[in-house]
Motif scaffolding. Structure first.
Motif, PDB file in Angstrom:
ATOM      1  N   GLY A  74       3.897   5.095   3.014  1.00  0.00           N
ATOM      2  CA  GLY A  74       3.140   4.941   1.784  1.00  0.00           C
ATOM      3  C   GLY A  74       3.987   5.130   0.555  1.00  0.00           C
ATOM      4  O   GLY A  74       3.482   5.511  -0.488  1.00  0.00           O
ATOM      5  N   THR A  75       5.266   4.881   0.686  1.00  0.00           N
ATOM      6  CA  THR A  75       6.171   5.133  -0.444  1.00  0.00           C
ATOM      7  C   THR A  75       6.374   3.923  -1.328  1.00  0.00           C
ATOM      8  O   THR A  75       7.123   3.981  -2.289  1.00  0.00           O
ATOM      9  N   ASP A  76       5.756   2.782  -1.005  1.00  0.00           N
ATOM     10  CA  ASP A  76       5.985   1.565  -1.780  1.00  0.00           C
ATOM     11  C   ASP A  76       4.985   1.400  -2.908  1.00  0.00           C
ATOM     12  O   ASP A  76       4.934   0.345  -3.541  1.00  0.00           O
ATOM     13  N   GLY A  77       4.161   2.414  -3.174  1.00  0.00           N
ATOM     14  CA  GLY A  77       3.202   2.334  -4.263  1.00  0.00           C
ATOM     15  C   GLY A  77       1.891   1.703  -3.876  1.00  0.00           C
ATOM     16  O   GLY A  77       1.028   1.507  -4.735  1.00  0.00           O
ATOM     17  N   ALA A  78       1.700   1.370  -2.606  1.00  0.00           N
ATOM     18  CA  ALA A  78       0.451   0.728  -2.176  1.00  0.00           C
ATOM     19  C   ALA A  78      -0.014   1.382  -0.888  1.00  0.00           C
ATOM     20  O   ALA A  78      -0.039   0.765   0.168  1.00  0.00           O
ATOM     21  N   PHE A  79      -0.355   2.674  -0.960  1.00  0.00           N
ATOM     22  CA  PHE A  79      -0.741   3.402   0.242  1.00  0.00           C
ATOM     23  C   PHE A  79      -2.021   2.833   0.830  1.00  0.00           C
ATOM     24  O   PHE A  79      -2.193   2.793   2.041  1.00  0.00           O
ATOM     25  N   ALA A  80      -2.950   2.391  -0.020  1.00  0.00           N
ATOM     26  CA  ALA A  80      -4.184   1.754   0.435  1.00  0.00           C
ATOM     27  C   ALA A  80      -4.023   0.245   0.362  1.00  0.00           C
ATOM     28  O   ALA A  80      -3.269  -0.284  -0.451  1.00  0.00           O
ATOM     29  N   LEU A 103      -4.577  14.678   2.284  1.00  0.00           N
ATOM     30  CA  LEU A 103      -5.884  14.319   2.839  1.00  0.00           C
ATOM     31  C   LEU A 103      -6.487  13.137   2.084  1.00  0.00           C
ATOM     32  O   LEU A 103      -7.064  12.232   2.678  1.00  0.00           O
ATOM     33  N   CYS A 104      -6.328  13.138   0.781  1.00  0.00           N
ATOM     34  CA  CYS A 104      -6.882  12.039  -0.022  1.00  0.00           C
ATOM     35  C   CYS A 104      -6.204  10.715   0.341  1.00  0.00           C
ATOM     36  O   CYS A 104      -6.867   9.684   0.509  1.00  0.00           O
ATOM     37  N   TYR A 105      -4.887  10.724   0.477  1.00  0.00           N
ATOM     38  CA  TYR A 105      -4.178   9.493   0.820  1.00  0.00           C
ATOM     39  C   TYR A 105      -4.561   8.999   2.219  1.00  0.00           C
ATOM     40  O   TYR A 105      -4.764   7.799   2.431  1.00  0.00           O
ATOM     41  N   GLN A 106      -4.682   9.915   3.175  1.00  0.00           N
ATOM     42  CA  GLN A 106      -5.090   9.492   4.513  1.00  0.00           C
ATOM     43  C   GLN A 106      -6.526   8.994   4.519  1.00  0.00           C
ATOM     44  O   GLN A 106      -6.869   8.063   5.250  1.00  0.00           O
ATOM     45  N   SER A 107      -7.389   9.581   3.696  1.00  0.00           N
ATOM     46  CA  SER A 107      -8.776   9.117   3.622  1.00  0.00           C
ATOM     47  C   SER A 107      -8.841   7.687   3.127  1.00  0.00           C
ATOM     48  O   SER A 107      -9.724   6.914   3.528  1.00  0.00           O
ATOM     49  N   ARG A 167      -6.862   5.343   3.876  1.00  0.00           N
ATOM     50  CA  ARG A 167      -6.631   4.469   5.037  1.00  0.00           C
ATOM     51  C   ARG A 167      -7.903   4.320   5.866  1.00  0.00           C
ATOM     52  O   ARG A 167      -8.168   3.239   6.416  1.00  0.00           O
ATOM     53  N   LEU A 168      -8.716   5.371   5.956  1.00  0.00           N
ATOM     54  CA  LEU A 168     -10.008   5.254   6.643  1.00  0.00           C
ATOM     55  C   LEU A 168     -10.916   4.282   5.913  1.00  0.00           C
ATOM     56  O   LEU A 168     -11.627   3.478   6.535  1.00  0.00           O
ATOM     57  N   LEU A 169     -10.930   4.366   4.584  1.00  0.00           N
ATOM     58  CA  LEU A 169     -11.771   3.467   3.800  1.00  0.00           C
ATOM     59  C   LEU A 169     -11.323   2.023   3.966  1.00  0.00           C
ATOM     60  O   LEU A 169     -12.149   1.102   3.955  1.00  0.00           O
ATOM     61  N   ASP A 170     -10.012   1.793   4.089  1.00  0.00           N
ATOM     62  CA  ASP A 170      -9.516   0.439   4.329  1.00  0.00           C
ATOM     63  C   ASP A 170     -10.122  -0.146   5.602  1.00  0.00           C
ATOM     64  O   ASP A 170     -10.513  -1.309   5.635  1.00  0.00           O
ATOM     65  N   GLU A 171     -10.174   0.669   6.649  1.00  0.00           N
ATOM     66  CA  GLU A 171     -10.635   0.188   7.940  1.00  0.00           C
ATOM     67  C   GLU A 171     -12.146   0.003   7.978  1.00  0.00           C
ATOM     68  O   GLU A 171     -12.643  -0.926   8.611  1.00  0.00           O
TER      69      GLU A 171
END
Length: 434
Positions: free
Chosen positions: A43-49, A177-181, A183-187
């Motif tokens: 998630g280091t490219d500025g587009a984690f979601a 936790l916010c960043y990983q969440s 990814r859940l919203l993406d799915e």
């Protein structure tokens, strides 16, 4: 008064045993979901979601954060997979996050749940447009639907908390936790709906109820009976009795009965689909003298069938409709969902606008860019019959209409939106909800 940041009740203990020693089956809890730990991600490219709503979730925390360095460390924690299983309940996202010590920290993100009036507006907006329902079934959230309520978090909506001694706002564990969440919203965007207070089955049941109510409201009363003549009297009468005139065609095709499920019987959904289709085609042939389906290709007919049933996919049994129709033609359910959105936008011409890139002759297409420029839309670039920005697109159809499309920035994942219009500015205004 109940706080909008709801705390879940105590977790239930182990299920007991019924008489005779048999263990009772666990109950499904539509308002509590636990997701296994996500694998590491870069998630280091500025587009984690990946989705626009996932990025809106991340931006809500980043715009509130007081320390960019803690955010960067939290992003790195998430990218390394240091967030354990995530539990989502109304108003709360909870997980254990590993840090510098052996024992992980209990971390949570709280946010306001929507009130009943907010949910009514959301459900009414979703049920009013079949393309919104199709988008939700394809795990997509239309911008217009999200705008109907405060579904997406804004600055200050996300409240982090953690058992670590760091008093940063947020600490790196809460940021992870916010960043990983995201990814859940993406799915699955239904995870966001659960965070806001409603479970997936609850939402789908409410949409199904609204579909049924809408169908019942559109059903007209049966016409009054007309005079009849018994067949025997008509045949034996001397002189012959004149038969009554033919019955007038009904204003709408009839609806089939409800078919119960039975062992080794055909699928009730398939029977209902065939009966409804036969009634609709018979009504069209009776009133117009021709069959509009006869000239369609198998793919066009499959798209038309799926588009004629806006409730498809709302239950486990009806989800099979998209799957089976797509598999029969070597397509994916996502392909079919996108084609259904195009068909609902403009019928066979709308489907052609989705699938057919062609070189239009000089004329209306060449006049489109100056018209958009005069309306303060200067950033559209041409390619064949399409004019595009990073998120908006207009496609010129062979029927002389402009069709609107939307995509997340940088993804080239175009979805039909809005109403076709002979004026490109009018089509764009409908796409933007103006």
């Amino acid at each position: 008064m109940t706080s909008p940041y709801q705390r879940p009740g105590p977790r239930p203990g182990p299920r007991g045993r019924a008489r005779g020693g048999a263990r009772t089956a666990p109950l499904h809890d539509d308002r509590r979901r636990t997701f296994p730990p996500l694998p590491p991600a870069d998630g280091t490219d500025g587009a984690f979601a990946a989705t626009w709503w996932g990025n809106a979730w991340v931006e809500a925390l980043e715009d509130t954060a007081l320390d960019a360095a803690r955010l960067a460390r939290g992003r790195a924690y998430a990218g390394r997979g240091l967030v354990d299983a995530i539990t989502v309940t109304p108003g709360r996202v909870t997980a254990y996050v590993h840090g510098s010590r052996a024992r992980p920290y209990r971390t949570e993100i709280r946010l306001r749940v929507l009130g009943d009036d907010d949910w009514e507006r959301f459900l009414d907006a979703a049920a009013a447009r079949p393309d919104h329902i199709a988008a939700l079934l394809d795990k997509d959230v239309p911008h217009a639907l999200a705008a109907a309520t405060d579904l997406l978090p804004r600055v200050g909506d996300l409240v982090p908390d953690c058992s670590c001694p760091d008093d940063g706002y947020p600490c790196k564990h809460a940021a992870a936790l916010c960043y990983q969440s995201a990814r859940l919203l993406d799915e699955d965007p239904f995870t966001l709906f659960l965070m806001r207070g409603r479970g997936e089955q609850e939402i789908l049941a409410a949409l199904s109820h609204r579909n049924a109510a809408r169908t019942a409201a559109e059903t007209t009363a049966a016409p009054p009976p007309v005079p009849t003549v018994p067949a025997r009297a008509a045949v034996t009468a001397t002189p012959a009795i004149a038969l009554p005139p033919p019955l007038p065609p009904p204003p709408h095709p009839g609806r089939p009965p409800v078919y119960p499920e039975a062992p080794d019987a055909p699928d009730p959904l398939a029977l209902e689909l065939l009966a409804t289709e036969a009634a609709a085609r018979a009504h069209t042939h009776l009133t117009t003298g021709h069959d509009p389906v006869a000239a369609l290709t198998p793919w066009q007919d499959a798209v038309r069938l799926a588009a004629a049933h806006p409730g498809s996919g709302l239950t486990a049994s009806t989800r099979a409709l998209y799957r089976d129709l797509a598999a029969a033609l070597d397509r994916t359910p996502a392909d079919l969902a996108r084609a259904v959105a195009a068909w609902r936008q403009g019928g066979a011409a709308g489907l052609a606008a989705l699938e057919d890139a062609w070189d239009p002759p000089a004329g209306p297409f060449d006049r489109a860019r100056p018209a958009l420029l005069a309306a303060d839309f200067p950033h559209f670039r041409p390619w064949r019959n399409r004019l595009s920005t990073t998120t908006l697109q207009l496609r010129y159809g062979r029927d002389g209409l402009w069709y609107g499309y939307e995509s997340d920035a940088g993804r080239e994942d175009w979805w039909p939106r809005g109403t076709p219009d002979p004026d490109p500015v009018g089509a764009l205004a409908g796409l933007l909800g103006r």
